[in-house]
Design a protein around this motif. Structure first.
Motif, PDB file in Angstrom:
ATOM      1  N   LEU A 173      -5.185   0.031  -5.207  1.00 51.38           N
ATOM      2  CA  LEU A 173      -4.708  -0.474  -4.055  1.00 51.38           C
ATOM      3  C   LEU A 173      -5.241  -1.722  -3.564  1.00 51.38           C
ATOM      4  O   LEU A 173      -6.229  -1.964  -2.928  1.00 51.38           O
ATOM      5  N   VAL A 174      -4.501  -2.831  -4.104  1.00 50.32           N
ATOM      6  CA  VAL A 174      -4.961  -4.089  -3.820  1.00 50.32           C
ATOM      7  C   VAL A 174      -4.857  -4.713  -2.511  1.00 50.32           C
ATOM      8  O   VAL A 174      -5.679  -5.742  -2.149  1.00 50.32           O
ATOM      9  N   ASP A 175      -4.207  -4.001  -1.399  1.00 49.60           N
ATOM     10  CA  ASP A 175      -4.163  -4.992  -0.177  1.00 49.60           C
ATOM     11  C   ASP A 175      -5.312  -4.823   0.544  1.00 49.60           C
ATOM     12  O   ASP A 175      -5.370  -5.841   1.192  1.00 49.60           O
ATOM     13  N   PHE A 176      -6.189  -3.896   0.245  1.00 49.39           N
ATOM     14  CA  PHE A 176      -7.409  -3.823   1.215  1.00 49.39           C
ATOM     15  C   PHE A 176      -7.997  -5.250   0.974  1.00 49.39           C
ATOM     16  O   PHE A 176      -8.674  -5.840   1.689  1.00 49.39           O
ATOM     17  N   ASP A 177      -8.092  -5.560  -0.319  1.00 45.55           N
ATOM     18  CA  ASP A 177      -8.781  -6.873  -0.934  1.00 45.55           C
ATOM     19  C   ASP A 177      -8.085  -8.175  -0.484  1.00 45.55           C
ATOM     20  O   ASP A 177      -8.461  -9.074  -0.032  1.00 45.55           O
ATOM     21  N   GLU A 178      -6.808  -8.265  -1.093  1.00 42.62           N
ATOM     22  CA  GLU A 178      -6.093  -9.305  -1.063  1.00 42.62           C
ATOM     23  C   GLU A 178      -5.453  -9.695   0.453  1.00 42.62           C
ATOM     24  O   GLU A 178      -5.617 -10.832   0.893  1.00 42.62           O
ATOM     25  N   LYS A 179      -5.151  -8.808   1.101  1.00 45.09           N
ATOM     26  CA  LYS A 179      -4.597  -9.071   2.557  1.00 45.09           C
ATOM     27  C   LYS A 179      -5.565  -8.920   3.617  1.00 45.09           C
ATOM     28  O   LYS A 179      -5.527  -9.505   4.603  1.00 45.09           O
ATOM     29  N   PHE A 180      -6.685  -8.431   3.494  1.00 44.56           N
ATOM     30  CA  PHE A 180      -7.707  -8.041   4.540  1.00 44.56           C
ATOM     31  C   PHE A 180      -8.878  -8.753   4.223  1.00 44.56           C
ATOM     32  O   PHE A 180      -9.712  -9.134   4.953  1.00 44.56           O
ATOM     33  N   GLY A 181      -9.496  -8.171   3.144  1.00 47.06           N
ATOM     34  CA  GLY A 181     -10.912  -8.393   2.671  1.00 47.06           C
ATOM     35  C   GLY A 181     -10.998 -10.126   2.621  1.00 47.06           C
ATOM     36  O   GLY A 181     -11.783 -10.672   3.372  1.00 47.06           O
ATOM     37  N   LEU A 241       0.845  -1.134   0.048  1.00 54.04           N
ATOM     38  CA  LEU A 241       0.108   0.022   0.075  1.00 54.04           C
ATOM     39  C   LEU A 241       0.951   1.160   0.138  1.00 54.04           C
ATOM     40  O   LEU A 241       0.662   2.281  -0.604  1.00 54.04           O
ATOM     41  N   GLN A 242       1.628   1.266   0.926  1.00 55.52           N
ATOM     42  CA  GLN A 242       2.717   2.691   0.931  1.00 55.52           C
ATOM     43  C   GLN A 242       3.307   2.960  -0.187  1.00 55.52           C
ATOM     44  O   GLN A 242       3.408   3.926  -0.849  1.00 55.52           O
ATOM     45  N   ASN A 243       3.918   1.879  -0.830  1.00 62.63           N
ATOM     46  CA  ASN A 243       4.900   2.075  -1.904  1.00 62.63           C
ATOM     47  C   ASN A 243       3.749   2.301  -3.353  1.00 62.63           C
ATOM     48  O   ASN A 243       4.407   2.992  -4.121  1.00 62.63           O
ATOM     49  N   LEU A 244       2.464   1.779  -3.384  1.00 61.44           N
ATOM     50  CA  LEU A 244       1.516   2.180  -4.481  1.00 61.44           C
ATOM     51  C   LEU A 244       1.534   3.865  -4.131  1.00 61.44           C
ATOM     52  O   LEU A 244       1.095   4.454  -5.149  1.00 61.44           O
ATOM     53  N   LEU A 245       1.049   4.274  -3.043  1.00 61.69           N
ATOM     54  CA  LEU A 245       0.747   5.405  -2.709  1.00 61.69           C
ATOM     55  C   LEU A 245       1.890   6.547  -3.176  1.00 61.69           C
ATOM     56  O   LEU A 245       1.603   7.580  -3.770  1.00 61.69           O
ATOM     57  N   GLU A 246       3.157   6.199  -2.716  1.00 61.20           N
ATOM     58  CA  GLU A 246       4.208   6.907  -3.094  1.00 61.20           C
ATOM     59  C   GLU A 246       4.443   6.938  -4.604  1.00 61.20           C
ATOM     60  O   GLU A 246       4.825   7.981  -5.090  1.00 61.20           O
ATOM     61  N   LYS A 247       4.284   5.781  -5.164  1.00 62.23           N
ATOM     62  CA  LYS A 247       4.306   5.821  -6.652  1.00 62.23           C
ATOM     63  C   LYS A 247       3.492   6.794  -7.193  1.00 62.23           C
ATOM     64  O   LYS A 247       3.760   7.437  -8.192  1.00 62.23           O
ATOM     65  N   THR A 248       2.175   6.625  -6.735  1.00 61.89           N
ATOM     66  CA  THR A 248       1.186   7.667  -7.245  1.00 61.89           C
ATOM     67  C   THR A 248       1.558   9.149  -7.302  1.00 61.89           C
ATOM     68  O   THR A 248       1.534   9.755  -8.085  1.00 61.89           O
ATOM     69  N   THR A 249       2.275   9.700  -5.990  1.00 65.88           N
ATOM     70  CA  THR A 249       2.547  11.075  -5.990  1.00 65.88           C
ATOM     71  C   THR A 249       3.668  11.244  -6.763  1.00 65.88           C
ATOM     72  O   THR A 249       4.134  12.256  -7.327  1.00 65.88           O
ATOM     73  N   GLU A 250       4.707  10.399  -6.972  1.00 67.94           N
ATOM     74  CA  GLU A 250       5.876  10.491  -7.777  1.00 67.94           C
ATOM     75  C   GLU A 250       5.564  10.504  -9.353  1.00 67.94           C
ATOM     76  O   GLU A 250       5.987  11.434  -9.864  1.00 67.94           O
ATOM     77  N   VAL A 251       4.490   9.882  -9.608  1.00 72.96           N
ATOM     78  CA  VAL A 251       4.009  10.093 -11.021  1.00 72.96           C
ATOM     79  C   VAL A 251       3.314  11.553 -11.243  1.00 72.96           C
ATOM     80  O   VAL A 251       3.438  12.005 -12.409  1.00 72.96           O
ATOM     81  N   MET A 252       2.531  11.820 -10.179  1.00 78.19           N
ATOM     82  CA  MET A 252       1.839  13.147 -10.169  1.00 78.19           C
ATOM     83  C   MET A 252       2.702  14.077 -10.362  1.00 78.19           C
ATOM     84  O   MET A 252       2.487  15.202 -11.129  1.00 78.19           O
ATOM     85  N   ALA A 253       4.212  14.139 -10.165  1.00 74.94           N
ATOM     86  CA  ALA A 253       4.818  15.101 -10.040  1.00 74.94           C
ATOM     87  C   ALA A 253       5.670  15.435 -11.524  1.00 74.94           C
ATOM     88  O   ALA A 253       5.891  16.419 -11.877  1.00 74.94           O
ATOM     89  N   THR A 254       5.127  14.545 -12.459  1.00 77.66           N
ATOM     90  CA  THR A 254       5.917  14.680 -13.696  1.00 77.66           C
ATOM     91  C   THR A 254       4.876  14.205 -14.926  1.00 77.66           C
ATOM     92  O   THR A 254       5.045  14.469 -16.169  1.00 77.66           O
ATOM     93  N   ALA A 255       3.629  13.886 -14.514  1.00 70.32           N
ATOM     94  CA  ALA A 255       2.549  13.536 -15.520  1.00 70.32           C
ATOM     95  C   ALA A 255       2.227  14.627 -16.343  1.00 70.32           C
ATOM     96  O   ALA A 255       1.921  15.673 -15.687  1.00 70.32           O
ATOM     97  N   PRO A 256       2.189  14.859 -17.565  1.00 70.19           N
ATOM     98  CA  PRO A 256       1.819  15.864 -18.284  1.00 70.19           C
ATOM     99  C   PRO A 256       0.177  16.097 -18.410  1.00 70.19           C
ATOM    100  O   PRO A 256      -0.285  15.340 -17.759  1.00 70.19           O
ATOM    101  N   ASP A 257      -0.042  17.352 -18.624  1.00 70.40           N
ATOM    102  CA  ASP A 257      -1.615  17.526 -19.064  1.00 70.40           C
ATOM    103  C   ASP A 257      -2.112  16.475 -20.004  1.00 70.40           C
ATOM    104  O   ASP A 257      -1.410  15.802 -20.814  1.00 70.40           O
ATOM    105  N   HIS A 258      -3.485  16.111 -19.952  1.00 69.04           N
ATOM    106  CA  HIS A 258      -4.279  15.243 -20.534  1.00 69.04           C
ATOM    107  C   HIS A 258      -3.677  13.913 -20.227  1.00 69.04           C
ATOM    108  O   HIS A 258      -3.562  12.951 -21.036  1.00 69.04           O
TER     109      HIS A 258
END
Length: 410
Positions: A293-301, A269-286
């Protein structure tokens, strides 16, 4: 030009859907019930101020008609509602595809709850094409339990562990070192081809490591082999329009890599969230940044661990300000789910539930969206956001958002 970020909180259902009786899921409510379980075990209400601020608690109480035992409740600052599913199943591909404008209106193929579950001619052909010495399992099973039961025999014999569930799926578990990761992927690819005529939705590679039944654990090298969506999705349309569709986690696998222009994997989970913000910093317009976030389902649900689920949601909530603070004026953030997986419900399968529809952009005020007739309302809204041709399904709520100054191609 606009960007969109989707955080798919895998399995975060918020109350039994109107047709839950058809699935044996009357009374399911993933979010409300994990909160209750957390309170009963700890004596404290869970604190999720940021998800509450985005409308999750209001959406759950409106959809599920149950109180949410939560502290630090906030008045929403975004658009919030809840959506029911048109698709015929409650599986991962159906939920994701419908959200992107393509509901699954046909019936998947499934394997019976007998043992063996798989037809002998299928297994014979799989062995002939792959050269494996045979298979273990051949049943409906929990992915963690079957590793404890058969993991040591698998390492000893070289026979992969094959099992299924209530979903349209064929899962293959194998040890990364003794069997080999690439060999596992090759076996899965061959299996995928064999199952096309049976209309099985996914083949899933389930690699694991460890030395014995006490410490076997899945790794982050899971790979899903899905059939193609039956029609072009929002992802296809944005990519064809020159936009970037950036997959984080298992999104690319779920859409069979169709309509994806960039893909990133990240374990946990933490790595997926961090990767999201990393990509947000450079993703272009459009651009569409799409994270599962698979952990909720796979590890706990699936493992029916409501307190663990609650703690993971707290981790998500704690990280959300980092994402919110990174949003640009013309960004929209969407938080939703693909199905439920009530960790207090009998069995270990998904549950047919409403999913949250939370949308936020800078400056938006408390905006109720009510009940949405389809997950596809999200895809239709984003098609409007990106100034794309209308999708076949979905009723967009772009009028509830502040349109970006320039959307796509004018």
């Amino acid at each position: 030009m606009a960007r969109a970020i989707i955080l798919m909180a895998d399995s975060l259902g918020i109350g039994a859907a109107p047709d839950a009786d058809k699935f044996g899921d009357i009374g399911a409510n993933t979010f409300a019930h994990l909160l209750k379980a957390y309170f009963e075990e700890t004596g404290e209400k869970l604190s999720l101020p940021n998800l509450s601020l985005l409308g999750l608690v209001d959406a759950c109480e409106a959809a599920g008609n149950e109180p949410c035992l939560i502290s630090d409740r906030q008045t929403p600052i975004g658009a919030w509602g809840y959506a029911k599913e048109l698709s015929s199943g409650k599986d991962t591909p159906s939920g994701h595809w419908e959200m992107a404008g393509v509901p699954v209106l046909f019936d998947w193929g499934y394997f019976p709850k007998t043992q063996p579950s798989f037809p002998q001619e299928l297994i014979d052909e799989l062995i002939a094409r792959t050269g494996i010495p045979g298979i273990l399992g051949n049943c409906h099973a929990s992915g963690t339990t079957i590793l404890e039961q058969l993991g040591e025999e698998h390492v000893k014999t070289g026979k992969p562990i094959c099992y299924t569930s209530a979903d349209s799926v064929f899962q293959i578990a194998a040890h990364e070192e003794s069997f080999g990761l690439e060999k596992l992927y090759q076996v899965c690819e061959i299996t995928r081809a064999l199952l096309d005529e049976m209309n099985i939705g996914r083949v899933i590679a389930r690699p694991f490591l460890g030395s014995n039944s006490q410490d076997f654990a899945r790794t982050g090298n899971r790979r899903d082999y899905s059939v193609l969506p039956p029609a072009p999705t929002l992802l296809d349309k944005l990519a064809q329009d020159g936009g970037e569709v950036i997959s984080i986690g298992k999104i690319s696998d779920i859409y069979a890599h169709q309509g994806i222009t960039q893909k990133h994997k990240a374990p946990g989970l933490q790595n997926l969230l961090e990767k999201t913000t990393e990509v947000m910093a450079t993703a272009p317009d459009h651009s569409l940044i799409f994270t599962n976030l698979v952990d909720f389902d796979e590890k706990f649900g699936h493992r029916r661990n409501p307190v663990g689920y609650a703690k993971a949601l707290k981790e998500f909530d704690d990280y959300l300000p980092t994402i919110l603070n990174q949003l640009k004026a013309d960004d929209v953030l969407v938080i939703t789910a693909d199905h439920g997986c009530d960790p207090t419900f009998p069995g270990s399968e998904h549950t047919r539930e409403y999913v949250p529809v939370l949308a936020y952009q800078v400056g938006l005020e408390n905006t109720p969206l009510g009940e949405r007739a389809s997950f596809a309302d999200i895809g239709q809204t984003l098609a409007q956001w990106f100034n794309l041709p209308a999708l076949e399904y979905g009723d967009g709520f772009i009028d509830k958002l502040t349109a970006p100054k320039v959307k796509g191609k004018e």
